[in-house]
Design a protein around this motif. Structure first.
Motif, PDB file in Angstrom:
ATOM      1  N   GLY A 124       0.671  -1.204   0.111  1.00  0.00           N
ATOM      2  CA  GLY A 124       0.063   0.141   0.084  1.00  0.00           C
ATOM      3  C   GLY A 124       0.728   1.386   0.018  1.00  0.00           C
ATOM      4  O   GLY A 124       0.547   2.254  -0.473  1.00  0.00           O
ATOM      5  N   ARG A 125       1.982   1.228   0.329  1.00  0.00           N
ATOM      6  CA  ARG A 125       3.219   2.283   0.405  1.00  0.00           C
ATOM      7  C   ARG A 125       4.344   1.492   0.446  1.00  0.00           C
ATOM      8  O   ARG A 125       4.746   0.191   0.632  1.00  0.00           O
ATOM      9  CB  ARG A 125       3.010   3.096   1.444  1.00  0.00           C
ATOM     10  CG  ARG A 125       3.556   2.398   2.739  1.00  0.00           C
ATOM     11  CD  ARG A 125       3.962   3.726   3.872  1.00  0.00           C
ATOM     12  NE  ARG A 125       4.744   3.004   4.887  1.00  0.00           N
ATOM     13  CZ  ARG A 125       5.051   3.333   6.037  1.00  0.00           C
ATOM     14  NH1 ARG A 125       4.494   4.406   6.462  1.00  0.00           N
ATOM     15  NH2 ARG A 125       5.870   2.648   6.938  1.00  0.00           N
ATOM     16  N   VAL A 256      -0.947  -4.979   1.461  1.00  0.00           N
ATOM     17  CA  VAL A 256      -0.178  -4.822   2.662  1.00  0.00           C
ATOM     18  C   VAL A 256      -0.118  -3.228   3.031  1.00  0.00           C
ATOM     19  O   VAL A 256       0.438  -2.573   2.201  1.00  0.00           O
ATOM     20  CB  VAL A 256       1.219  -5.676   2.559  1.00  0.00           C
ATOM     21  CG1 VAL A 256       1.777  -5.539   4.320  1.00  0.00           C
ATOM     22  CG2 VAL A 256       0.949  -7.052   1.947  1.00  0.00           C
ATOM     23  N   VAL A 257      -0.606  -3.057   4.297  1.00  0.00           N
ATOM     24  CA  VAL A 257      -0.642  -1.743   4.549  1.00  0.00           C
ATOM     25  C   VAL A 257      -0.340  -1.554   6.053  1.00  0.00           C
ATOM     26  O   VAL A 257      -0.731  -2.065   6.890  1.00  0.00           O
ATOM     27  CB  VAL A 257      -2.118  -1.322   4.633  1.00  0.00           C
ATOM     28  CG1 VAL A 257      -2.230   0.427   5.009  1.00  0.00           C
ATOM     29  CG2 VAL A 257      -2.676  -1.360   3.094  1.00  0.00           C
ATOM     30  N   ALA A 263      -0.119   5.653   5.778  1.00  0.00           N
ATOM     31  CA  ALA A 263       0.066   4.516   4.682  1.00  0.00           C
ATOM     32  C   ALA A 263      -1.366   4.195   4.221  1.00  0.00           C
ATOM     33  O   ALA A 263      -1.326   3.840   3.125  1.00  0.00           O
ATOM     34  CB  ALA A 263       0.559   3.725   5.649  1.00  0.00           C
ATOM     35  N   THR A 264      -2.346   4.289   4.988  1.00  0.00           N
ATOM     36  CA  THR A 264      -3.902   4.076   4.778  1.00  0.00           C
ATOM     37  C   THR A 264      -4.383   5.008   3.437  1.00  0.00           C
ATOM     38  O   THR A 264      -4.674   4.415   2.565  1.00  0.00           O
ATOM     39  CB  THR A 264      -4.822   4.121   5.653  1.00  0.00           C
ATOM     40  OG1 THR A 264      -4.321   3.189   6.769  1.00  0.00           O
ATOM     41  CG2 THR A 264      -6.278   3.679   5.364  1.00  0.00           C
ATOM     42  N   ARG A 269      -4.933   4.944  -2.889  1.00  0.00           N
ATOM     43  CA  ARG A 269      -4.626   5.269  -4.390  1.00  0.00           C
ATOM     44  C   ARG A 269      -4.232   3.762  -5.120  1.00  0.00           C
ATOM     45  O   ARG A 269      -4.607   3.592  -6.150  1.00  0.00           O
ATOM     46  CB  ARG A 269      -3.662   6.109  -4.404  1.00  0.00           C
ATOM     47  CG  ARG A 269      -3.672   7.633  -4.128  1.00  0.00           C
ATOM     48  CD  ARG A 269      -2.778   8.689  -4.181  1.00  0.00           C
ATOM     49  NE  ARG A 269      -3.109  10.057  -3.943  1.00  0.00           N
ATOM     50  CZ  ARG A 269      -3.692  10.870  -4.635  1.00  0.00           C
ATOM     51  NH1 ARG A 269      -3.843  10.294  -5.962  1.00  0.00           N
ATOM     52  NH2 ARG A 269      -3.745  12.081  -4.426  1.00  0.00           N
ATOM     53  N   VAL A 270      -3.377   3.168  -4.426  1.00  0.00           N
ATOM     54  CA  VAL A 270      -2.987   1.943  -4.914  1.00  0.00           C
ATOM     55  C   VAL A 270      -4.172   0.980  -5.289  1.00  0.00           C
ATOM     56  O   VAL A 270      -4.445   0.206  -6.183  1.00  0.00           O
ATOM     57  CB  VAL A 270      -2.055   0.966  -3.911  1.00  0.00           C
ATOM     58  CG1 VAL A 270      -1.659  -0.196  -4.445  1.00  0.00           C
ATOM     59  CG2 VAL A 270      -0.708   1.856  -3.985  1.00  0.00           C
TER      60      VAL A 270
END
Length: 358
Positions: A124-125, A256-257, A263-264, A269-270
């Motif tokens: 996720g980041r 995965v976040v 991060a959320t 966007r992902v």
């Protein structure tokens, strides 16, 4: 792919003459889940502009087809959608019959079944731990006796062979396969790649960055599904054409976040990009949670099902630095989560297990 009833009737007749069963879709939205895996794709000229708008990735064995009276049918339009051939009916009918017959005549296509499942993992980041989870899933799958392929789809990730501690193992990496297209022999592919037991990996190396053609990913995913029980793909956060093709071949994807607010927000966007190409997407939340953000709150913010949470595992990072593959011992939070996911994918998990995990 066509919504032209007259053209469809002609193509169904031609396919029957070539001894081929076909799947019919009316538009790019319906075609997207089948786009990467089909051995041959015919796009009616009525759907060519829709394909451009949908940004379907280029793939091999794509034919633009229409009637001789169509003003828009030609090579310029074919090049825009990535078609390698233009078939104008009725003159091209014998050629199309041969193309359909070729999909049946290939002995490899008859003897190798496409029953393998594909799962993809994406962060996720940056630094979310997606590559470690992908490695853990592949190791756990192989420990369970499944013929497993771990695919590194992130050219900027440093190489998944490092995650496994396999950087010294002989075998081909992506740069040697950039010319692959068409149908690849699954057994030959598995023999050429670094492997230990039932686990095979296709990784990037640490050499010069090369562009991976979409055709190479399409050929690899096709061979992987036909030759392996489980394929695990580590995806980049930026979805280039090869990553999109891998996603379109994916049965289930995990984002995965970390349990953090920023991060959320980044993961949202992902998720919006991934959801365009894979319908079965869920979230795995990684601790710790410095702001006490709960896993269910992260899942709710992303509007995704929660697969599980990864608790902090201090020994994991130390093991990776020593060249120990993730989840190799079968113990710890990562191994436990991977075991549950693999069990669910293979149908070994009970309904009670699944309910408890949710």
């Amino acid at each position: 792919m066509t919504s032209d009833g007259e053209l469809l009737d002609e193509l169904l007749r031609i396919a029957a003459t070539g001894g081929t069963e076909v799947e019919v879709v009316a538009d790019p939205a319906a075609a997207r889940p089948r786009w990467a895996g089909a051995p041959l794709v015919l796009v009616g000229v009525d759907q060519a502009e829709a394909c451009l708008r949908a940004r379907l990735p280029h793939r091999p064995h794509l034919v633009l087809v229409g009637h001789g009276g169509s003003d828009d049918l030609g090579w310029q339009l074919a090049e825009l959608i990535g078609a390698g051939h233009v078939a104008v009916l009725p003159p091209a009918e014998p050629w199309l019959v041969d193309r359909f017959a070729d999909t049946v005549a290939d002995p490899l296509a008859r003897t190798v079944t496409g029953t393998g499942r594909v799962v993809s993992v994406i962060g996720g980041r940056g630094g979310a731990g997606a590559s470690v989870l992908a490695g853990g899933l592949a190791v756990t799958s192989a420990r369970a006796g499944l013929r497993t392929l771990l695919v590194d789809a992130d050219p900027l990730g440093g190489g998944l062979d490092l995650v496994l501690g396999w950087e010294e193992l002989a075998g081909l990496r992506w740069p040697a396969l950039t010319e692959a297209e068409g149908q690849v022999d699954p057994l030959a592919l598995a023999r050429a790649l670094p492997s230990r037991g039932d686990l095979v990996t296709l990784s990037w190396d640490r050499g010069a960055l090369l562009a991976l053609p979409a055709q190479a990913m399409a050929a690899t995913m096709d061979a992987a599904r036909r030759g392996r029980d489980l394929v695990v793909v580590d995806l980049p956060r930026y979805l280039d054409d090869p990553a999109v093709i891998a996603l379109q071949a994916t049965d289930r994807a995990f984002v995965v976040v970390p349990a953090e607010l920023r991060a959320t927000a980044a993961a949202a966007r992902v998720v919006s990009a991934v959801a365009l190409h894979c319908g079965d997407l869920s979230v795995i939340v990684r601790g710790p949670a410095p702001g006490r953000l709960r896993a269910r709150e992260v899942a709710r913010a992303l509007d995704l099902p929660l697969t599980g949470m990864l608790r902090p595992e201090p020994g994991l990072s130390r093991g990776l630095e020593r060249g120990e593959a993730p989840a190799a011992t079968g113990r710890g939070p990562l191994a436990e989560l991977c075991q549950r996911i693999v069990a669910e994918l293979t149908g070994a998990a009970t309904a009670e297990d699944t309910e408890d995990a949710a």
